[in-house]
Scaffold this motif. Structure first.
Motif, PDB file in Angstrom:
ATOM      1  N   CYS A   3      18.002  34.028  18.109  1.00  0.00           N
ATOM      2  CA  CYS A   3      18.681  33.842  19.394  1.00  0.00           C
ATOM      3  C   CYS A   3      20.181  33.667  19.192  1.00  0.00           C
ATOM      4  CB  CYS A   3      18.103  32.633  20.129  1.00  0.00           C
ATOM      5  SG  CYS A   3      16.450  32.928  20.812  1.00  0.00           S
ATOM      6  N   TYR A   6      21.673  37.097  18.484  1.00  0.00           N
ATOM      7  CA  TYR A   6      21.830  37.865  19.720  1.00  0.00           C
ATOM      8  C   TYR A   6      22.984  37.315  20.554  1.00  0.00           C
ATOM      9  CZ  TYR A   6      17.300  39.927  18.588  1.00  0.00           C
ATOM     10  OH  TYR A   6      16.273  40.588  17.965  1.00  0.00           O
ATOM     11  N   ILE A  10      26.255  39.325  21.972  1.00  0.00           N
ATOM     12  CA  ILE A  10      26.622  39.278  23.395  1.00  0.00           C
ATOM     13  C   ILE A  10      28.075  38.850  23.572  1.00  0.00           C
ATOM     14  CG2 ILE A  10      26.207  37.987  25.545  1.00  0.00           C
ATOM     15  CD1 ILE A  10      23.182  37.954  24.618  1.00  0.00           C
ATOM     16  N   LYS A  20      24.608  45.322  24.210  1.00  0.00           N
ATOM     17  CA  LYS A  20      24.659  43.981  24.799  1.00  0.00           C
ATOM     18  C   LYS A  20      23.423  43.740  25.679  1.00  0.00           C
ATOM     19  CE  LYS A  20      28.658  42.285  25.597  1.00  0.00           C
ATOM     20  NZ  LYS A  20      29.979  41.832  26.105  1.00  0.00           N
ATOM     21  N   TYR A  24      20.607  40.799  25.235  1.00  0.00           N
ATOM     22  CA  TYR A  24      20.179  39.882  26.300  1.00  0.00           C
ATOM     23  C   TYR A  24      18.656  39.891  26.428  1.00  0.00           C
ATOM     24  CZ  TYR A  24      24.617  38.476  28.488  1.00  0.00           C
ATOM     25  OH  TYR A  24      25.837  37.896  28.764  1.00  0.00           O
ATOM     26  N   TYR A  25      18.066  41.091  26.405  1.00  0.00           N
ATOM     27  CA  TYR A  25      16.614  41.174  26.554  1.00  0.00           C
ATOM     28  C   TYR A  25      15.906  40.482  25.394  1.00  0.00           C
ATOM     29  CZ  TYR A  25      11.876  42.757  26.483  1.00  0.00           C
ATOM     30  OH  TYR A  25      10.513  42.759  26.425  1.00  0.00           O
ATOM     31  N   ARG A  27      17.043  38.240  23.318  1.00  0.00           N
ATOM     32  CA  ARG A  27      17.255  36.788  23.330  1.00  0.00           C
ATOM     33  C   ARG A  27      16.380  36.143  24.404  1.00  0.00           C
ATOM     34  NH1 ARG A  27      23.074  33.934  24.329  1.00  0.00           N
ATOM     35  NH2 ARG A  27      22.597  34.550  26.485  1.00  0.00           N
ATOM     36  N   GLY A  28      16.286  36.800  25.562  1.00  0.00           N
ATOM     37  CA  GLY A  28      15.425  36.275  26.619  1.00  0.00           C
ATOM     38  C   GLY A  28      13.980  36.178  26.170  1.00  0.00           C
ATOM     39  N   ASP A  43      18.702  35.216  30.883  1.00  0.00           N
ATOM     40  CA  ASP A  43      18.922  36.428  30.093  1.00  0.00           C
ATOM     41  C   ASP A  43      18.267  37.642  30.736  1.00  0.00           C
ATOM     42  OD1 ASP A  43      20.542  35.300  28.185  1.00  0.00           O
ATOM     43  OD2 ASP A  43      18.949  34.952  26.734  1.00  0.00           O
ATOM     44  N   ARG A  46      20.392  38.863  33.502  1.00  0.00           N
ATOM     45  CA  ARG A  46      21.555  39.632  33.025  1.00  0.00           C
ATOM     46  C   ARG A  46      21.162  41.074  32.709  1.00  0.00           C
ATOM     47  NH1 ARG A  46      26.280  38.913  34.116  1.00  0.00           N
ATOM     48  NH2 ARG A  46      27.182  39.363  32.062  1.00  0.00           N
ATOM     49  N   VAL A  47      19.990  41.257  32.112  1.00  0.00           N
ATOM     50  CA  VAL A  47      19.516  42.616  31.821  1.00  0.00           C
ATOM     51  C   VAL A  47      19.368  43.402  33.119  1.00  0.00           C
ATOM     52  CG1 VAL A  47      17.607  43.993  30.902  1.00  0.00           C
ATOM     53  CG2 VAL A  47      18.311  41.905  29.715  1.00  0.00           C
TER      54      VAL A  47
END
Length: 207
Positions: A3, A6, A10, A20, A24-25, A27-28, A43, A46-47
């Motif tokens: 995480c 990532y 980001i 990026k 986000y994906y 890390r989510g 996260d 954000r995706v």
């Protein structure tokens, strides 16, 4: 550690937008695995919102975010995400089934019986549905029909659950019990007794 990696991707200003979005994906996904659900929601959002997300990542992010919303009891938001997922082109079969299944559960939680039954019926129409899922869907639709007062339709779905080859014993037992109760409510006592007798004679009924 993943995480944090990532996060570094980001935060790097020179990171291409597409990379990026993937960071986000991923890390989510990692946040969700660690039960850090609010961070995972952030996260995934954000995706969904960022330009540059490809269709596959957008589909996955919506589906995963909807699942978290449902786990949190935020059914209206879950339904919105699964509805958006189902509206996307070329949704993979597994995600299509997941979205329909989870959306119908959220519809049921909100008392939207007709919408839940429609999703159940659409799921049952999918090809190659495994016996375990098929039994769950038939039982669930039977219960939804019962809840909206459509007792004959509920009895029919419970019957299909009971007769389905390979149906898990749990669903067969629950279908027998629920069908017997509906028979009782209708004054069909011989049929109710027959179902209860079959249920009591089984040696695979869950405690």
């Amino acid at each position: 550690r993943a995480c944090a990696l990532y996060g570094a991707i980001i935060n790097e200003t020179s990171t291409p937008a597409a990379l990026k979005v993937k960071a986000y994906y991923r890390r989510g996904f990692g946040q969700a695995a660690q039960e850090r659900l609010e961070d995972a929601l952030s996260d995934y959002t954000r995706v969904i919102e960022l330009a540059g997300a490809d269709l596959e990542l957008l589909t996955l992010a919506l589906c995963h975010r909807g699942t978290i919303f449902q786990e949190q009891g935020r059914h209206e938001e879950a339904i919105a995400d699964f509805t958006q997922t189902l509206a996307l082109p070329d949704v993979p079969a597994a995600l299509l089934a997941h979205s329909l299944l989870f959306r119908l559960e959220s519809f049921g939680a909100r008392g939207q019986w007709e919408d839940a039954i429609a999703d159940c019926t659409n799921l049952l129409a999918l090809p190659n549905v495994a016996a375990e899922l098929l039994a769950k869907l038939l039982f669930h639709r039977g219960t939804l029909q019962k809840n909206r007062g459509q007792w004959e339709a509920g009895i029919a779905d419970y019957g299909r659950t009971i007769e389905l080859p390979g149906a898990p014993p749990e669903f067969v037992a629950r279908a027998l019990c629920n069908r017997a109760i509906l028979y009782q409510e209708q004054g069909r006592h011989e049929e109710a007794i027959a179902d209860f007798s079959v249920l009591l004679a089984r040696d695979d009924v869950p405690a």
